[in-house]
Design an enzyme around this catalytic site. Structure first.
Site, short mmCIF file in Angstrom:
data_model
loop_
_atom_site.label_atom_id
_atom_site.label_comp_id
_atom_site.label_asym_id
_atom_site.label_seq_id
_atom_site.Cartn_x
_atom_site.Cartn_y
_atom_site.Cartn_z
N ASN A 57 0.87 -1.18 0.00
CA ASN A 57 0.00 0.00 0.00
C ASN A 57 0.90 1.23 0.00
O ASN A 57 1.50 1.56 1.02
CB ASN A 57 -0.89 -0.03 1.25
CG ASN A 57 -1.75 1.21 1.38
OD1 ASN A 57 -1.78 2.05 0.47
ND2 ASN A 57 -2.45 1.35 2.50
N HIS A 87 -9.53 1.15 5.00
CA HIS A 87 -8.26 1.35 5.70
C HIS A 87 -8.47 2.30 6.89
O HIS A 87 -9.25 3.24 6.79
CB HIS A 87 -7.21 1.92 4.74
CG HIS A 87 -5.83 1.87 5.30
ND1 HIS A 87 -5.38 2.78 6.23
CD2 HIS A 87 -4.82 1.00 5.11
CE1 HIS A 87 -4.13 2.47 6.57
NE2 HIS A 87 -3.77 1.39 5.91
N GLU A 92 -6.82 4.66 7.98
CA GLU A 92 -6.58 6.08 7.69
C GLU A 92 -7.81 6.70 7.05
O GLU A 92 -8.10 7.88 7.26
CB GLU A 92 -5.34 6.23 6.79
CG GLU A 92 -4.06 6.00 7.60
CD GLU A 92 -2.90 5.43 6.80
OE1 GLU A 92 -2.93 5.44 5.57
OE2 GLU A 92 -1.94 4.96 7.45
N GLU A 141 -5.21 -5.03 10.61
CA GLU A 141 -4.21 -3.99 10.82
C GLU A 141 -4.51 -3.26 12.13
O GLU A 141 -5.35 -2.33 12.14
CB GLU A 141 -4.23 -2.97 9.67
CG GLU A 141 -3.91 -3.55 8.32
CD GLU A 141 -3.33 -2.49 7.38
OE1 GLU A 141 -2.21 -2.73 6.88
OE2 GLU A 141 -3.95 -1.46 7.16
N GLY A 171 2.39 2.51 10.78
CA GLY A 171 3.28 3.66 10.61
C GLY A 171 4.00 4.06 11.90
O GLY A 171 4.59 5.14 11.96
N SER A 220 3.51 -1.86 10.30
CA SER A 220 4.96 -1.84 10.53
C SER A 220 5.66 -3.14 10.15
O SER A 220 6.62 -3.55 10.82
CB SER A 220 5.28 -1.47 11.99
OG SER A 220 4.82 -0.16 12.28
#
Ligand code: 13P
Length: 252
Positions: free
Chosen positions: A9, A94, A96, A164, A170, A210
């Protein structure tokens, strides 16, 4: 037997020329590996040029988002019909998007339905936030996310789920292999209860958050984990290739 899948991604990174450069760097190495599905998800505007570059290769293409209407006055949005012409996969839900663009479970559900109708393969992202994890609510949160995302959907054969944990995205602070295997096993159990064992056994569930060349094996070695959704490390050709190679060796 589930074919392992490693997806990159790229998020909102790479200009078109940078995307082209990155694909050119990755393509030869990725193409040599045949027992892993390799998916790259560049930004929308790079999908068409990247598609040309990977034509004839075994690398697959995915988008990072989708809108749920097929066409019309939705300025700035990209429809399932447009994507179906260009790529095979699409990341949906996602964290985000949930966090910065207010995507709710209902929106995620509409997007999955629209993607499936268009013949796209959704990669549905779910995962708990740090405070939910610390409060011991992981199971409750992912169960609710599954329920709302998949409401009314009875056809899962082209779906992939990516677990996730939001606190691992991140941050450089990945979950452990064991922790994620446990949550992924719970997700599979949940799918099994709802859709039956055969569908659950066939469903690919990835870990994301990560993942690097250094820690990838810890996840891939877990029996319930079928691959990874890789963010930052997918922007480095050598590192992404190393993750794919390790997966190929571990899962053969
Ligand atoms: P990082 O690998 O950069 O933590 O991102 C993970 C992710 O969000 C993939 O979708």
């Amino acid at each position: 037997m589930r074919v392992p899948l490693i997806a990159g991604n790229w998020k909102m990174n790479t200009t078109v020329s940078e995307a082209i450069e990155l694909v050119n760097e990755m393509r030869p190495g990725l193409d040599e590996i045949t027992n892993v599905d390799k998916v790259i998800c560049p930004p929308f505007i790079s999908l068409a040029p990247v598609r040309e570059l990977i034509e004839g290769s075994s690398i697959k293409l995915g988008a990072q988002n989708i809108y749920f209407e097929e066409r019309g006055a939705y300025t700035g949005e990209i429809s399932p019909l447009m994507l179906a012409d260009l790529c095979e996969f699409v990341i949906i839900g996602h964290s985000e998007r949930r966090q910065y663009f207010s995507e709710t479970g209902d929106i995620v559900n509409k997007k999955i339905q629209a993607a499936l109708r268009a013949g796209l393969k959704p990669i549905l992202c779910i995962g708990e936030r740090l405070e939910e994890n610390e409060a011991g609510r992981t199971e409750e949160v992912v169960t609710e996310q599954l329920r709302s995302s998949l409401a009314g959907i009875d056809y899962l054969s082209s779906l992939t789920i990516a677990y996730e944990p939001v606190w691992a995205i991140g941050t450089g602070k990945a979950a452990t292999g064991e922790q994620s295997n446990e949550t992924i096993s719970l997700i599979r159990h949940n799918i099994s209860q709802q859709y039956g064992k055969r569908i659950a056994d066939d469903l690919r569930i990835l870990y994301g958050g990560s993942v690097t060349a250094e820690n990838a094996a810890e996840f891939i070695n877990q029996p319930e984990i079928d691959g990874a959704l890789v963010g930052g490390a997918s922007l480095k050709a050598a590192e992404f290739l190393s993750i794919v190679k390790q997966t190929s060796e571990i899962k053969q």
